[in-house]
Scaffold this motif. Structure first.
Motif, short mmCIF file in Angstrom:
data_model
loop_
_atom_site.label_atom_id
_atom_site.label_comp_id
_atom_site.label_asym_id
_atom_site.label_seq_id
_atom_site.Cartn_x
_atom_site.Cartn_y
_atom_site.Cartn_z
N ALA A 118 0.83 -1.20 0.00
CA ALA A 118 0.00 0.00 0.00
C ALA A 118 0.87 1.25 0.00
O ALA A 118 2.01 1.24 0.50
CB ALA A 118 -0.92 0.00 1.22
N ALA A 119 0.34 2.33 -0.53
CA ALA A 119 1.11 3.57 -0.61
C ALA A 119 1.51 4.08 0.77
O ALA A 119 2.56 4.71 0.92
CB ALA A 119 0.29 4.63 -1.35
N VAL A 179 -7.21 -4.47 -4.51
CA VAL A 179 -8.02 -3.61 -3.64
C VAL A 179 -7.61 -3.78 -2.19
O VAL A 179 -7.43 -2.78 -1.46
CB VAL A 179 -9.53 -3.93 -3.82
N ASP A 180 -7.44 -5.02 -1.75
CA ASP A 180 -7.10 -5.25 -0.35
C ASP A 180 -5.65 -4.89 -0.02
O ASP A 180 -5.35 -4.52 1.12
CB ASP A 180 -7.38 -6.71 0.03
N VAL A 181 -4.77 -4.97 -0.99
CA VAL A 181 -3.40 -4.52 -0.76
C VAL A 181 -3.39 -3.00 -0.64
O VAL A 181 -2.75 -2.43 0.26
CB VAL A 181 -2.45 -4.98 -1.89
N MET A 182 -4.10 -2.32 -1.52
CA MET A 182 -4.13 -0.85 -1.47
C MET A 182 -4.74 -0.34 -0.17
O MET A 182 -4.36 0.72 0.33
CB MET A 182 -4.90 -0.31 -2.68
N ASN A 198 -0.44 1.30 -13.46
CA ASN A 198 -1.23 2.53 -13.32
C ASN A 198 -1.42 2.91 -11.86
O ASN A 198 -1.42 4.10 -11.51
CB ASN A 198 -2.60 2.36 -14.01
N TYR A 199 -1.61 1.92 -10.99
CA TYR A 199 -1.78 2.21 -9.56
C TYR A 199 -0.49 2.71 -8.93
O TYR A 199 -0.51 3.54 -8.03
CB TYR A 199 -2.27 0.95 -8.84
N ARG A 206 2.92 1.19 -3.71
CA ARG A 206 4.36 1.45 -3.72
C ARG A 206 5.06 0.18 -4.22
O ARG A 206 4.80 -0.92 -3.72
CB ARG A 206 4.86 1.79 -2.31
N ALA A 207 5.90 0.35 -5.20
CA ALA A 207 6.66 -0.78 -5.73
C ALA A 207 7.96 -0.94 -4.94
O ALA A 207 8.75 0.00 -4.86
CB ALA A 207 6.97 -0.55 -7.21
#
Length: 310
Positions: A118-119, A179-182, A198-199, A206-207
């Motif tokens: 997640a970011a 969705v659940d990771v974000m 794109n996300y 976050r990569a």
């Protein structure tokens, strides 16, 4: 025998003389299907015949693969499969023999996965995540788009290589996993590049690393897993063409050439690049060796982590 051989040679010389059915053993709109449709359009133009895509999803691709294994070995029913082809052979009981019932024709494309969080995740690097997982065994989670998927196997490989105790959370597809990771419900996910770039660009993910042996052109500042301390970690999603066993060698060679010619076209390259896909176009022998090595690799991971898929 000589007459039969001459007939087969003559048929191969005219191949393809009718439309080809390209079986994609996954649902329409997925990664393999999207790539197959791009390549099929170019392949139809190169071959002069229609390429008809038939989606036969289910059981991680094994239902469609079984259909092609039983098809007439004449070059007109072709399997377009993905990494699950070799993973299934390592983790499932199958109604076919992945070595004996198919002839690998050519690897079409490859694309790395991306280890994402997640970011707002506290993990800035792969080592951050590994350190936290070691301090709290069994607490941290990784998502996948289904049991036996490449996303699961990448997570299992990380568990094996870094000696971690992680919990696998399988989903019925990549979209709900993302969705659940974000939202932070799951800690990490080895996401397909086509579905996650794109996300990442939108700062919703976050990569931490890419799973190829080289950095991605789209993410030049994101290190590889090897650069992050996990040596030898090279996991790429791949797609490729297969024919039923018994297909004449001349037909196999002709289809291989047609695929290679198609993948070399600038318009096809450009369309694939938009999905983060790199065209390959290997020979039949090269692809057979690659598929075999993939199966052996995932069989080792499956055995080490006690993974079986019903």
């Amino acid at each position: 025998m000589a007459m039969l051989g001459s007939v087969a040679t003559a048929a191969a010389a005219d191949y393809p003389a009718q439309p080809i059915t390209l079986v994609v053993p996954y649902s329409a709109g997925g990664g393999a299907d999207n790539a197959a449709r791009i390549i099929a359009q170019g392949l139809g133009e190169v071959s002069g015949q229609s390429i008809v895509i038939e989606n036969k999803g289910g059981a991680s691709g094994s239902i469609g693969a079984a259909f092609v294994a039983r098809a007439a070995p004449d070059g007109y029913t072709v399997l377009y499969d993905a990494s699950a082809f070799s993973i299934n052979a390592a983790t499932r009981k199958l109604p076919y023999d992945f070595k004996k019932d198919f002839i690998p024709v050519s690897q079409a494309v490859s694309v790395p996965n991306i280890m994402v969080v997640a970011a707002n995740s506290p993990f800035q690097t792969v080592q951050d995540f590994i350190n936290a997982a070691k301090q709290h065994p069994g607490k941290h989670t990784f998502a996948s788009y289904g049991p036996g998927s490449l996303a699961q196997m990448a997570g299992e490989l990380l568990k094996k290589d870094a000696s971690l105790d992680l919990v696998h959370i399988p989903y019925k597809g990549g979209a709900p996993a993302l969705v659940d990771v974000m939202s932070g419900q799951v800690d990490v996910y080895f996401a397909n590049a086509a579905s996650s770039l794109n996300y990442i660009a939108g700062k919703k993910l976050r990569a931490l690393a890419v799973t190829s042996d080289k950095r991605m052109a789209e993410l030049p500042d994101v290190p590889t897993m090897a650069e992050s301390g996990i040596k030898g970690f090279n996991v790429v999603e791949w797609n490729g063409f297969f024919l039923p066993a018994g297909t004449p060698e001349a037909v196999v060679n002709r289809l291989q050439t047609l695929v290679q010619t198609t993948l070399a076209r600038p318009d096809v390259k450009e369309k694939l690049a938009k999905l983060g896909l790199t065209p390959v176009g290997s020979t039949s022998a090269e692809f057979a060796s690659f598929v075999d090595s993939e199966e052996k690799r995932w069989a080792e991971v499956a055995k080490a982590n006690n993974i079986t898929v019903n």
